[in-house]
Design an enzyme around this catalytic site. Structure first.
Site, PDB file in Angstrom:
ATOM      1  N   CYS A 102      33.250  -1.171  15.787  1.00  0.00           N
ATOM      2  CA  CYS A 102      33.512  -2.620  15.817  1.00  0.00           C
ATOM      3  C   CYS A 102      33.504  -3.134  14.390  1.00  0.00           C
ATOM      4  O   CYS A 102      32.686  -2.674  13.564  1.00  0.00           O
ATOM      5  CB  CYS A 102      32.426  -3.320  16.634  1.00  0.00           C
ATOM      6  SG  CYS A 102      32.556  -5.118  16.599  1.00  0.00           S
ATOM      7  N   ASP A 114      42.978  -9.042  12.874  1.00  0.00           N
ATOM      8  CA  ASP A 114      41.718  -8.859  13.598  1.00  0.00           C
ATOM      9  C   ASP A 114      41.539 -10.088  14.486  1.00  0.00           C
ATOM     10  O   ASP A 114      42.230 -11.096  14.312  1.00  0.00           O
ATOM     11  CB  ASP A 114      40.551  -8.751  12.596  1.00  0.00           C
ATOM     12  CG  ASP A 114      39.202  -8.627  13.289  1.00  0.00           C
ATOM     13  OD1 ASP A 114      39.132  -7.953  14.338  1.00  0.00           O
ATOM     14  OD2 ASP A 114      38.216  -9.221  12.809  1.00  0.00           O
ATOM     15  N   SER A 115      40.583 -10.009  15.386  1.00  0.00           N
ATOM     16  CA  SER A 115      40.277 -11.178  16.211  1.00  0.00           C
ATOM     17  C   SER A 115      39.631 -12.276  15.375  1.00  0.00           C
ATOM     18  O   SER A 115      39.602 -13.428  15.794  1.00  0.00           O
ATOM     19  CB  SER A 115      39.329 -10.768  17.334  1.00  0.00           C
ATOM     20  OG  SER A 115      38.179 -10.176  16.789  1.00  0.00           O
ATOM     21  N   CYS A 131      40.969  -4.539  14.238  1.00  0.00           N
ATOM     22  CA  CYS A 131      40.047  -4.859  15.332  1.00  0.00           C
ATOM     23  C   CYS A 131      39.958  -3.666  16.290  1.00  0.00           C
ATOM     24  O   CYS A 131      40.983  -3.222  16.832  1.00  0.00           O
ATOM     25  CB  CYS A 131      40.607  -6.076  16.061  1.00  0.00           C
ATOM     26  SG  CYS A 131      39.696  -6.563  17.520  1.00  0.00           S
ATOM     27  N   HIS A 174      32.389  -5.723  13.049  1.00  0.00           N
ATOM     28  CA  HIS A 174      31.207  -6.421  12.554  1.00  0.00           C
ATOM     29  C   HIS A 174      30.039  -5.488  12.209  1.00  0.00           C
ATOM     30  O   HIS A 174      29.138  -5.874  11.484  1.00  0.00           O
ATOM     31  CB  HIS A 174      30.715  -7.419  13.606  1.00  0.00           C
ATOM     32  CG  HIS A 174      31.606  -8.601  13.784  1.00  0.00           C
ATOM     33  ND1 HIS A 174      32.949  -8.486  14.063  1.00  0.00           N
ATOM     34  CD2 HIS A 174      31.343  -9.938  13.715  1.00  0.00           C
ATOM     35  CE1 HIS A 174      33.471  -9.707  14.176  1.00  0.00           C
ATOM     36  NE2 HIS A 174      32.519 -10.596  13.974  1.00  0.00           N
ATOM     37  N   GLU A 211      27.917 -13.135  13.400  1.00  0.00           N
ATOM     38  CA  GLU A 211      28.621 -14.381  13.104  1.00  0.00           C
ATOM     39  C   GLU A 211      27.657 -15.532  12.828  1.00  0.00           C
ATOM     40  O   GLU A 211      27.997 -16.454  12.097  1.00  0.00           O
ATOM     41  CB  GLU A 211      29.597 -14.716  14.234  1.00  0.00           C
ATOM     42  CG  GLU A 211      30.700 -13.685  14.178  1.00  0.00           C
ATOM     43  CD  GLU A 211      31.860 -13.926  15.091  1.00  0.00           C
ATOM     44  OE1 GLU A 211      31.755 -14.761  15.999  1.00  0.00           O
ATOM     45  OE2 GLU A 211      32.880 -13.241  14.890  1.00  0.00           O
TER      46      GLU A 211
HETATM   47  N1  DGL Z   1      36.975  -7.432  16.060  1.00  0.00           N
HETATM   48  C1  DGL Z   1      36.287  -7.049  17.252  1.00  0.00           C
HETATM   49  C2  DGL Z   1      36.190  -5.520  17.317  1.00  0.00           C
HETATM   50  O1  DGL Z   1      36.247  -4.847  16.325  1.00  0.00           O
HETATM   51  C3  DGL Z   1      34.905  -7.657  17.342  1.00  0.00           C
HETATM   52  C4  DGL Z   1      34.913  -9.146  17.605  1.00  0.00           C
HETATM   53  C5  DGL Z   1      35.551  -9.515  18.926  1.00  0.00           C
HETATM   54  O2  DGL Z   1      35.002  -9.183  19.991  1.00  0.00           O
HETATM   55  O3  DGL Z   1      36.608 -10.136  18.859  1.00  0.00           O
HETATM   56  O4  DGL Z   1      36.065  -4.987  18.387  1.00  0.00           O
END
Ligand code: DGL
Length: 259
Positions: free
Chosen positions: A180, A6-7, A69, A182, A148
């Site tokens: 997403c 993931d990011s 992600c 989050h 976050e």
């Molecule tokens: N992990 C990203 C997503 O699911 C969210 C956080 C980011 O923008 O890196 O799109």
């Protein structure tokens, strides 16, 4: 090992669902925190990062890749699938399947980062799976930083959610995809604001279920994943906020190793 990237740490919502359903398979997780967020970045940049993350996981023994992600899955899943010789799973397909199965009216909402919404991947996949359906997407760039910051129950977060979800309400959707990593952490705020009759879809459990079915159907590969190792969590940076989110997702402290 199952490799998940993931990011950042939001993708741990997916890691947790896999850990719960498939506890006998060790996980290696990589969160690219030093280069996150991916949501505002270009598809080219996100693809480059997705390749790096995949190589990192494969170098450490992963035999299957999960793109946790949504932003990476929306612009890089096909590239990763084509360029690496391992099975690749991602979060969008299972979310689409669940949304299509859940909707009665065919009116489906999707919220995600700018990268995900701009890619139109949900729209294309949903309308392909359910011709005639109507997909209404809203980018919600402020939600990732709010999560976050740990602002999960703040009046400001509720106000911003109301702002993002307001146009959805007038489109009379009956299903809303949390597109997403989050957003599952905001689910209890999202549900009452979108309306209790709207089915809210978080694909992490559906993805874990797909993985289970795949491994049952591919026992030789499944065996190679069972290395007996401990689950390990890596990130390109480790911050207090990331450790807090990880602990919130898993309900226990998570050791994140900085590489
Ligand atoms: N992990 C990203 C997503 O699911 C969210 C956080 C980011 O923008 O890196 O799109």
């Amino acid at each position: 090992m199952i490799g998940i990237f993931d990011s950042g740490v939001g993708g741990m919502t997916v890691a947790r669902a896999i850990e719960q359903l498939l506890p006998e398979y060790p996980l290696i997780y990589y969160g690219d925190l030093a280069r996150s967020p991916y949501g505002p970045k270009s598809p080219e940049k996100i693809r480059e990062y997705a390749r790096d993350n995949t190589r990192f996981l494969l170098d450490r023994g992963a035999k299957l890749i999960v793109i946790a992600c949504n932003s990476a899955a929306s612009v890089a899943a096909d590239v990763i699938d084509a360029e690496f010789d391992v099975p690749v799973f991602e979060v969008i397909e299972p979310a689409v399947a669940e949304a299509v199965a859940a909707t009665n009216s065919g009116r489906i909402g999707v919220i995600g980062t700018r990268a995900t919404v701009k890619s139109k991947v949900y729209e294309k996949k949903i309308t392909a799976a359910l011709p005639g359906s109507y997909v209404f997407q809203v980018p919600c760039p402020l939600l990732v930083p709010l999560v976050e910051e740990g602002w999960l129950n703040r009046p400001e977060t509720k106000m911003i959610l109301r702002h993002y979800l307001h146009p959805m309400r007038s489109r009379q959707i009956d299903t809303l995809v949390l597109g997403c990593t989050h957003y599952p952490l905001l689910r209890t705020l999202i549900q009452p604001r979108i309306g209790n009759r709207v089915r809210v879809i978080d694909s992490s459990e559906a993805l874990a279920q797909r993985l289970l079915e795949y491994l049952e159907a591919n026992p030789i590969l499944a065996e190679t994943l069972r290395t007996g190792c401990e689950n390990r969590y890596f990130a390109s940076d480790v911050t207090d906020a990331a450790l807090e989110i990880a602990a919130k997702i898993f309900g226990r402290a998570i050791l994140i190793e900085r590489i």
